[in-house]
Design a protein around this motif. Structure first.
Motif, PDB file in Angstrom:
ATOM      1  N   MET A   1     -30.667  44.179  37.300  1.00 31.82           N
ATOM      2  CA  MET A   1     -29.934  43.716  38.479  1.00 31.82           C
ATOM      3  C   MET A   1     -28.450  43.582  38.132  1.00 31.82           C
ATOM      4  N   SER A   2     -27.589  44.196  38.953  1.00 31.94           N
ATOM      5  CA  SER A   2     -26.166  44.130  38.703  1.00 31.94           C
ATOM      6  C   SER A   2     -25.610  42.769  39.117  1.00 31.94           C
ATOM      7  N   ILE A   3     -24.585  42.341  38.403  1.00 28.19           N
ATOM      8  CA  ILE A   3     -23.940  41.060  38.688  1.00 28.19           C
ATOM      9  C   ILE A   3     -22.708  41.328  39.536  1.00 28.19           C
ATOM     10  N   THR A   4     -22.623  40.683  40.678  1.00 28.80           N
ATOM     11  CA  THR A   4     -21.480  40.857  41.570  1.00 28.80           C
ATOM     12  C   THR A   4     -20.671  39.570  41.653  1.00 28.80           C
ATOM     13  N   ALA A   5     -19.387  39.732  41.943  1.00 30.16           N
ATOM     14  CA  ALA A   5     -18.511  38.561  42.067  1.00 30.16           C
ATOM     15  C   ALA A   5     -18.940  37.679  43.236  1.00 30.16           C
ATOM     16  N   SER A   6     -19.388  38.295  44.322  1.00 31.16           N
ATOM     17  CA  SER A   6     -19.774  37.515  45.503  1.00 31.16           C
ATOM     18  C   SER A   6     -20.969  36.614  45.203  1.00 31.16           C
ATOM     19  N   SER A   7     -21.940  37.126  44.437  1.00 28.67           N
ATOM     20  CA  SER A   7     -23.097  36.295  44.088  1.00 28.67           C
ATOM     21  C   SER A   7     -22.694  35.165  43.155  1.00 28.67           C
ATOM     22  N   LEU A   8     -21.761  35.433  42.243  1.00 32.25           N
ATOM     23  CA  LEU A   8     -21.275  34.383  41.339  1.00 32.25           C
ATOM     24  C   LEU A   8     -20.520  33.306  42.113  1.00 32.25           C
ATOM     25  N   TYR A   9     -19.673  33.721  43.051  1.00 37.32           N
ATOM     26  CA  TYR A   9     -18.942  32.752  43.867  1.00 37.32           C
ATOM     27  C   TYR A   9     -19.910  31.892  44.682  1.00 37.32           C
ATOM     28  N   ARG A  10     -20.951  32.526  45.215  1.00 32.37           N
ATOM     29  CA  ARG A  10     -21.927  31.789  46.028  1.00 32.37           C
ATOM     30  C   ARG A  10     -22.700  30.779  45.180  1.00 32.37           C
ATOM     31  N   ASP A  11     -23.136  31.202  43.984  1.00 33.74           N
ATOM     32  CA  ASP A  11     -23.861  30.291  43.103  1.00 33.74           C
ATOM     33  C   ASP A  11     -22.977  29.137  42.647  1.00 33.74           C
TER      34      ASP A  11
END
Length: 243
Positions: A1-11
Motif C-alpha cells: 500500500m502506497s503512503i500518501t500525504a493526504s492519508s498522513l494529514y488525516r491520521d
C-alpha cells in the motif's frame, strides 16, 4: 500500500483532535518550563544595564553593536545567548519525549485519557539520548544553514526521523541519525513540505515572542510547541507505516 500525504494529514489530524487537551497542556507546560529555565539562567539587573549601555552607544546593526561592546558586555551577551539556547533545548526535548510517549500510550486501547505529566514522565529514561540527538541535529543543521540555506533544509529533512527512530527502536544516537538520513532521503516528498512549514512557523514564533512580554511570550511559544507536536505526530505516523 502506497503512503500518501493526504492519508498522513488525516491520521495526524484525527490523533491531534482526540488528544487535543493533553497536547495543549503539554505545549503550555514545556513553554512555561522553558521560560522558567531562561529566567533562572538569564541576565540580572546589573547585566541588563551593562548591555543597555552597549546598545545605546552602538551605531547601527547587530554586528556593529557587538564590535563596539567591551569584553564584559560581550561575556554578558554570550551568557544570555547560552541560557536561552539551553532553555529552548530542554523545553523542546521534554515536548519531543512527551509527544513520542503519548502516541503509544494513547494507542494502547486502554480508553483512559493520558495526562501531560504522565506522557513526559514515561519518556524520562530516553530523555538523555533525546537531548544528545537534539543537540547534534541542532549543531549540524545550524552549521549547514550558515553555509547555504538549501543544505540546511536538506539536513533538517533527512534528520527529522532521528528522534522517532531513537525512541521506537531503542538504538544508539548515531545509528538513529544514519537510519533517518536513509529514510528521509527516500521519503523526501512526504517529509520536506511538513518540515519546511514547521521551520517557517517556528521562525515567526521566535520573532514575535521576542517583542512580547513574558506571559504573552509563553502563550506564543506554546503555539509554536503545538506546531512541533503536530510535526512529531505526522513523522511518527509516517515511520510507523514505513516499518
Amino acid at each position: 500500500m502506497s503512503i500518501t500525504a493526504s492519508s498522513l494529514y488525516r491520521d495526524t489530524g484525527n490523533f491531534f483532535r482526540h488528544q487535543l487537551i493533553t497536547i495543549v497542556l503539554m505545549a503550555l507546560l514545556t513553554s512555561f518550563i522553558t521560560m522558567l529555565i531562561g529566567k533562572a539562567l538569564t541576565l540580572g539587573v546589573d547585566d541588563i544595564q551593562i548591555l543597555g549601555e552597549g546598545a545605546a552607544d552602538s551605531a547601527s546593526g547587530l554586528m556593529e553593536m557587538i564590535r563596539n561592546m567591551s569584553p564584559e558586555q560581550q561575556q554578558v551577551l554570550l551568557h544570555a545567548s547560552a541560557a536561552d539556547t539551553f532553555a529552548s533545548l530542554v523545553g523542546n526535548v521534554l515536548l519531543l519525549g512527551g509527544t513520542l510517549s503519548l502516541i503509544p500510550l494513547a494507542s494502547s486501547g486502554s480508553g483512559q485519557r493520558i495526562s501531560a505529566l504522565r506522557a513526559i514522565g514515561a519518556s524520562a529514561p530516553r530523555l538523555p539520548a533525546l537531548l544528545l540527538v537534539t543537540i547534534l541535529m541542532t549543531v549540524l543543521i545550524q552549521l549547514s544553514f550558515m553555509v547555504l540555506v538549501v543544505p540546511g533544509v536538506l539536513l533538517a529533512v533527512t534528520l527529522a526521523l532521528s528522534p522517532i527512530i531513537l525512541m521506537t527502536e531503542k538504538v544508539r544516537v548515531i545509528a538513529a541519525m544514519r537510519a533517518s538520513m536513509r529514510l528521509g532521503w527516500s521519503q523526501m516528498k512526504l517529509i520536506a513540505p511538513a518540515v519546511i512549514l514547521w521551520i517557517v512557523a517556528k521562525l515567526v514564533v521566535v520573532l514575535a515572542s521576542s517583542l512580547l512580554p513574558d506571559v504573552a511570550s509563553v502563550v506564543l511559544n506554546a503555539l509554536g510547541n503545538l506546531v512541533s507536536a503536530i510535526l512529531i505526530i505526522y513523522l511518527s505516523r509516517l515511520y510507523m507505516l514505513l516499518r
